[in-house]
Design a protein around this motif. Structure first.
Motif, PDB file in Angstrom:
ATOM      1  N   ALA A  12       7.537   3.451  -0.922  1.00 22.49           N
ATOM      2  CA  ALA A  12       6.254   4.139  -1.142  1.00 22.49           C
ATOM      3  C   ALA A  12       5.457   3.329  -2.146  1.00 22.49           C
ATOM      4  O   ALA A  12       6.016   2.575  -2.949  1.00 22.49           O
ATOM      5  CB  ALA A  12       6.493   5.558  -1.669  1.00 22.49           C
ATOM      6  N   THR A  37      15.416  -0.247  -1.377  1.00 24.93           N
ATOM      7  CA  THR A  37      15.325  -0.419   0.076  1.00 24.93           C
ATOM      8  C   THR A  37      14.602  -1.725   0.415  1.00 24.93           C
ATOM      9  O   THR A  37      13.875  -2.287  -0.409  1.00 24.93           O
ATOM     10  CB  THR A  37      14.572   0.761   0.745  1.00 24.93           C
ATOM     11  OG1 THR A  37      13.198   0.714   0.350  1.00 24.93           O
ATOM     12  CG2 THR A  37      15.180   2.104   0.374  1.00 24.93           C
ATOM     13  N   GLN A  39      12.089  -2.134   2.306  1.00 20.73           N
ATOM     14  CA  GLN A  39      10.634  -1.966   2.239  1.00 20.73           C
ATOM     15  C   GLN A  39      10.157  -1.904   0.792  1.00 20.73           C
ATOM     16  O   GLN A  39       9.049  -2.342   0.467  1.00 20.73           O
ATOM     17  CB  GLN A  39      10.242  -0.693   3.015  1.00 20.73           C
ATOM     18  CG  GLN A  39       8.770  -0.499   3.198  1.00 20.73           C
ATOM     19  CD  GLN A  39       8.097  -1.615   4.004  1.00 20.73           C
ATOM     20  OE1 GLN A  39       8.762  -2.420   4.681  1.00 20.73           O
ATOM     21  NE2 GLN A  39       6.786  -1.674   3.920  1.00 20.73           N
ATOM     22  N   ALA A  40      11.003  -1.405  -0.097  1.00 22.59           N
ATOM     23  CA  ALA A  40      10.643  -1.361  -1.522  1.00 22.59           C
ATOM     24  C   ALA A  40      10.455  -2.780  -2.063  1.00 22.59           C
ATOM     25  O   ALA A  40       9.575  -3.026  -2.881  1.00 22.59           O
ATOM     26  CB  ALA A  40      11.719  -0.635  -2.316  1.00 22.59           C
ATOM     27  N   VAL A  43       7.024  -3.916  -1.110  1.00 27.31           N
ATOM     28  CA  VAL A  43       5.964  -3.235  -1.869  1.00 27.31           C
ATOM     29  C   VAL A  43       5.964  -3.713  -3.323  1.00 27.31           C
ATOM     30  O   VAL A  43       4.906  -3.933  -3.918  1.00 27.31           O
ATOM     31  CB  VAL A  43       6.119  -1.695  -1.761  1.00 27.31           C
ATOM     32  CG1 VAL A  43       5.109  -0.977  -2.642  1.00 27.31           C
ATOM     33  CG2 VAL A  43       5.954  -1.250  -0.309  1.00 27.31           C
ATOM     34  N   GLN A  75      21.813  -1.432  -0.300  1.00 23.37           N
ATOM     35  CA  GLN A  75      21.425  -0.193   0.373  1.00 23.37           C
ATOM     36  C   GLN A  75      22.437   0.232   1.437  1.00 23.37           C
ATOM     37  O   GLN A  75      22.620   1.413   1.713  1.00 23.37           O
ATOM     38  CB  GLN A  75      20.046  -0.426   1.017  1.00 23.37           C
ATOM     39  CG  GLN A  75      19.412   0.802   1.620  1.00 23.37           C
ATOM     40  CD  GLN A  75      18.154   0.459   2.395  1.00 23.37           C
ATOM     41  OE1 GLN A  75      17.689  -0.679   2.385  1.00 23.37           O
ATOM     42  NE2 GLN A  75      17.591   1.440   3.065  1.00 23.37           N
ATOM     43  N   THR A 101      12.252   8.478   3.270  1.00 23.09           N
ATOM     44  CA  THR A 101      13.499   8.775   2.551  1.00 23.09           C
ATOM     45  C   THR A 101      13.582  10.266   2.223  1.00 23.09           C
ATOM     46  O   THR A 101      14.638  10.887   2.383  1.00 23.09           O
ATOM     47  CB  THR A 101      13.584   7.917   1.263  1.00 23.09           C
ATOM     48  OG1 THR A 101      13.779   6.546   1.655  1.00 23.09           O
ATOM     49  CG2 THR A 101      14.730   8.346   0.375  1.00 23.09           C
ATOM     50  N   ARG A 133       5.114   9.948  -3.110  1.00 22.97           N
ATOM     51  CA  ARG A 133       3.698   9.561  -3.115  1.00 22.97           C
ATOM     52  C   ARG A 133       3.214   9.409  -1.689  1.00 22.97           C
ATOM     53  O   ARG A 133       3.703   8.576  -0.930  1.00 22.97           O
ATOM     54  CB  ARG A 133       3.456   8.252  -3.863  1.00 22.97           C
ATOM     55  CG  ARG A 133       1.983   8.116  -4.295  1.00 22.97           C
ATOM     56  CD  ARG A 133       1.344   6.798  -3.889  1.00 22.97           C
ATOM     57  NE  ARG A 133       1.102   6.710  -2.471  1.00 22.97           N
ATOM     58  CZ  ARG A 133      -0.066   6.976  -1.866  1.00 22.97           C
ATOM     59  NH1 ARG A 133      -1.107   7.358  -2.561  1.00 22.97           N
ATOM     60  NH2 ARG A 133      -0.196   6.847  -0.562  1.00 22.97           N
ATOM     61  N   GLU A 134       2.293  10.202  -1.309  1.00 19.91           N
ATOM     62  CA  GLU A 134       1.625  10.075  -0.014  1.00 19.91           C
ATOM     63  C   GLU A 134       0.353  10.901  -0.058  1.00 19.91           C
ATOM     64  O   GLU A 134       0.272  11.893  -0.785  1.00 19.91           O
ATOM     65  CB  GLU A 134       2.544  10.560   1.125  1.00 19.91           C
ATOM     66  CG  GLU A 134       2.029  10.265   2.521  1.00 19.91           C
ATOM     67  CD  GLU A 134       1.582   8.822   2.698  1.00 19.91           C
ATOM     68  OE1 GLU A 134       0.438   8.508   2.287  1.00 19.91           O
ATOM     69  OE2 GLU A 134       2.343   8.007   3.241  1.00 19.91           O
TER      70      GLU A 134
END
Ligand SMILES: Cc1cc2nc3c(=O)[nH]c(=O)nc-3n(C[C@H](O)[C@H](O)[C@H](O)COP(=O)(O)O)c2cc1C
Length: 196
Positions: A12, A37, A39-40, A43, A75, A101, A133-134
């Motif tokens: 996120a 992760t 993707q983390a 980011v 992970q 997640t 957070r979104e």
């Protein structure tokens, strides 16, 4: 208190919260198991302009320096302490927490160490603090949030507060980090309480 904490970082937006939280929390725990992760990593690199990738992932590359007491765990590695409730620890914080997640935790899909460790925190009645957070939120997200709260998690949305008149982005981010500290019963002198 065991002096041990599990920390997750997901993809996120809000790497700044993770960065500031982990650096400070490392002064209060003997052992932080850090799960990041894929993707983390992307980011983190994008938002904080760090030279970090899946290939060179380390505490050093994530934070730009070594951080004492922080151990990176893969992970997909279940043969590690956070995977088991028999390993005593003070709980888990996922900061920031993606809706993906959060949705997996809400539905018991513990298919990686991140979600398994969260599952463990809930089943062992330990602190599980999620910092989602979104925006905007859809109904599925809201229902998943309700489900994790019902299961015992604490949600601290990445919604920084302005009433202390922060003078830069670090101070603004610290208004969220301070709330995590408060819920871990840690001192939050870096972001004062209101009217104190
Ligand atoms: C730049 C960027 C920002 C993102 N921000 C968010 C966000 O704020 N919240 C969110 O839930 N997902 C966000 N995502 C999407 C997640 O990264 C994506 O759902 C991913 O599958 C999450 O995986 P993870 O939970 O394993 O980290 C973002 C993706 C990118 C590339």
């Amino acid at each position: 208190m065991t002096g041990r904490l599990v920390v997750g970082i997901t993809g996120a937006s809000g790497a700044i919260y993770a960065d500031r939280f982990v650096r400070r929390a490392a002064n209060h725990y003997n052992r932080i198991h850090l799960i990041v992760t894929d993707q983390a990593v992307e980011v983190f690199s994008t938002e904080l302009c760090r030279d970090v990738s899946k290939a060179n992932l380390s505490v050093q590359s994530l934070f730009g320096q070594n951080v004492q007491n922080v151990e990176l765990v893969q992970q997909n590695q279940f043969f590690t302490p956070p995977a088991s409730g028999s390993y005593a620890c003070d709980g888990m914080v996922i900061v920031p927490c993606s809706m993906g997640t959060l949705g997996r935790i809400a539905n018991g899909i513990s298919n990686d160490l991140m979600t398994r460790a969260a599952d463990v925190a809930l089943k062992e009645s330990r602190k599980l603090i999620l910092v989602p957070r979104e925006s905007p939120l859809n109904l599925i997200m809201v229902r998943n949030m309700a489900a994790v709260i019902e299961a015992g998690a604490t949600l601290i949305p990445a919604m920084p507060a302005w009433y202390h008149r922060p003078s830069n982005l670090d101070e603004l981010a610290d208004t969220v980090v301070a709330r995590i500290f408060q819920h871990l019963d840690l001192p939050r002198e870096f972001a004062p309480e209101w009217m104190v």
